[in-house]
Design a protein around this motif. Sequence first.
Motif, PDB file in Angstrom:
ATOM      1  N   ILE A  75       0.838  -1.205   0.000  1.00  0.00           N
ATOM      2  CA  ILE A  75       0.000   0.000   0.000  1.00  0.00           C
ATOM      3  C   ILE A  75       0.871   1.254   0.000  1.00  0.00           C
ATOM      4  N   LEU A  76       1.925   1.259   0.811  1.00  0.00           N
ATOM      5  CA  LEU A  76       2.831   2.413   0.840  1.00  0.00           C
ATOM      6  C   LEU A  76       3.497   2.618  -0.518  1.00  0.00           C
TER       7      LEU A  76
ATOM      8  N   ASP B 258       3.116  18.728  -2.130  1.00  0.00           N
ATOM      9  CA  ASP B 258       3.546  18.881  -0.738  1.00  0.00           C
ATOM     10  C   ASP B 258       2.609  18.143   0.216  1.00  0.00           C
ATOM     11  N   THR B 259       1.312  18.271  -0.020  1.00  0.00           N
ATOM     12  CA  THR B 259       0.331  17.606   0.832  1.00  0.00           C
ATOM     13  C   THR B 259       0.454  16.092   0.726  1.00  0.00           C
ATOM     14  N   GLN B 260       0.611  15.590  -0.497  1.00  0.00           N
ATOM     15  CA  GLN B 260       0.728  14.144  -0.680  1.00  0.00           C
ATOM     16  C   GLN B 260       2.024  13.614  -0.080  1.00  0.00           C
ATOM     17  N   LEU B 261       3.118  14.336  -0.256  1.00  0.00           N
ATOM     18  CA  LEU B 261       4.383  13.916   0.351  1.00  0.00           C
ATOM     19  C   LEU B 261       4.289  13.917   1.875  1.00  0.00           C
ATOM     20  N   PHE B 262       3.647  14.929   2.425  1.00  0.00           N
ATOM     21  CA  PHE B 262       3.486  14.993   3.872  1.00  0.00           C
ATOM     22  C   PHE B 262       2.653  13.810   4.366  1.00  0.00           C
ATOM     23  N   GLY B 263       1.543  13.547   3.682  1.00  0.00           N
ATOM     24  CA  GLY B 263       0.693  12.423   4.067  1.00  0.00           C
ATOM     25  C   GLY B 263       1.427  11.097   3.993  1.00  0.00           C
ATOM     26  N   LEU B 264       2.168  10.899   2.914  1.00  0.00           N
ATOM     27  CA  LEU B 264       2.928   9.657   2.759  1.00  0.00           C
ATOM     28  C   LEU B 264       4.003   9.547   3.834  1.00  0.00           C
ATOM     29  N   SER B 265       4.645  10.655   4.162  1.00  0.00           N
ATOM     30  CA  SER B 265       5.682  10.600   5.199  1.00  0.00           C
ATOM     31  C   SER B 265       5.078  10.198   6.545  1.00  0.00           C
ATOM     32  N   LYS B 266       3.865  10.651   6.828  1.00  0.00           N
ATOM     33  CA  LYS B 266       3.189  10.258   8.070  1.00  0.00           C
ATOM     34  C   LYS B 266       2.825   8.778   8.042  1.00  0.00           C
ATOM     35  N   GLN B 267       2.384   8.277   6.888  1.00  0.00           N
ATOM     36  CA  GLN B 267       2.087   6.848   6.760  1.00  0.00           C
ATOM     37  C   GLN B 267       3.358   6.024   6.977  1.00  0.00           C
ATOM     38  N   ILE B 268       4.442   6.488   6.402  1.00  0.00           N
ATOM     39  CA  ILE B 268       5.719   5.783   6.536  1.00  0.00           C
ATOM     40  C   ILE B 268       6.189   5.806   7.986  1.00  0.00           C
ATOM     41  N   ASP B 269       6.072   6.953   8.641  1.00  0.00           N
ATOM     42  CA  ASP B 269       6.445   7.037  10.057  1.00  0.00           C
ATOM     43  C   ASP B 269       5.636   6.043  10.885  1.00  0.00           C
ATOM     44  N   PHE B 270       4.359   5.945  10.598  1.00  0.00           N
ATOM     45  CA  PHE B 270       3.485   5.014  11.320  1.00  0.00           C
ATOM     46  C   PHE B 270       3.906   3.572  11.055  1.00  0.00           C
ATOM     47  N   ALA B 271       4.190   3.263   9.788  1.00  0.00           N
ATOM     48  CA  ALA B 271       4.627   1.908   9.438  1.00  0.00           C
ATOM     49  C   ALA B 271       5.948   1.556  10.122  1.00  0.00           C
ATOM     50  N   ILE B 272       6.832   2.518  10.236  1.00  0.00           N
ATOM     51  CA  ILE B 272       8.114   2.297  10.931  1.00  0.00           C
ATOM     52  C   ILE B 272       7.850   2.000  12.405  1.00  0.00           C
ATOM     53  N   GLN B 273       6.961   2.779  13.013  1.00  0.00           N
ATOM     54  CA  GLN B 273       6.638   2.569  14.426  1.00  0.00           C
ATOM     55  C   GLN B 273       6.018   1.192  14.666  1.00  0.00           C
ATOM     56  N   LEU B 274       5.246   0.703  13.698  1.00  0.00           N
ATOM     57  CA  LEU B 274       4.628  -0.616  13.829  1.00  0.00           C
ATOM     58  C   LEU B 274       5.610  -1.748  13.531  1.00  0.00           C
ATOM     59  N   GLY B 275       6.755  -1.399  12.976  1.00  0.00           N
ATOM     60  CA  GLY B 275       7.725  -2.419  12.607  1.00  0.00           C
ATOM     61  C   GLY B 275       7.443  -3.054  11.259  1.00  0.00           C
ATOM     62  N   VAL B 276       6.569  -2.442  10.482  1.00  0.00           N
ATOM     63  CA  VAL B 276       6.219  -2.941   9.153  1.00  0.00           C
ATOM     64  C   VAL B 276       7.290  -2.576   8.145  1.00  0.00           C
ATOM     65  N   LEU B 277       7.969  -1.495   8.402  1.00  0.00           N
ATOM     66  CA  LEU B 277       8.931  -0.935   7.462  1.00  0.00           C
ATOM     67  C   LEU B 277      10.167  -0.514   8.243  1.00  0.00           C
ATOM     68  N   GLY B 278      11.319  -0.781   7.666  1.00  0.00           N
ATOM     69  CA  GLY B 278      12.557  -0.332   8.294  1.00  0.00           C
ATOM     70  C   GLY B 278      12.718   1.168   8.124  1.00  0.00           C
TER      71      GLY B 278
END
Length: 100
Positions: free
Chosen positions: A12-13, A44-64
Motif C-alpha cells: 500500500i505504501l 507537498d500535501t501528498q508527500l506529507f501524508g505519505l511521510s506520516k504513513q511511513i512514520d506510522f509503518a516504521i513505528q509498527l515495525g512494518v517498514l525499516g
Amino acid sequence: MNVQSKGQALQILKQDAEKIYSLINSQKEHLCYAACPAFEEVVDTQLFGLSKQIDFAIQLGVLGEEEGHQIIADLETSLNRMYSDYFKKHTTKPQREGGI
C-alpha cells in the motif's frame, strides 16, 4: 502484525508512492505547470501524508527506518529533478548573435 499484513502494508505504501511519482512525471511532460502553486500544494500535501504513513509503518515495525526514508528521498529527488529541468528551461537566456 503478521508477515502477510506487513507485506500488504508495504505494498500500500509503495502504491501511494507510485501515485506521487505519476503526478510528478506527468508534470515533467508539461513543464509550464511546474511553477503552479496548486501543483506545489498537492505534491507537498501528498508527500506529507505519505511521510506520516511511513512514520506510522516504521513505528509498527512494518517498514525499516532506512527503507522508509529512502522512499521519501526518492520522491523528493524526482521532484527536485523536475523543478531543476523547469528552471533550466525557463532561466536560460538566449545568446545574442555577434555580440557580448
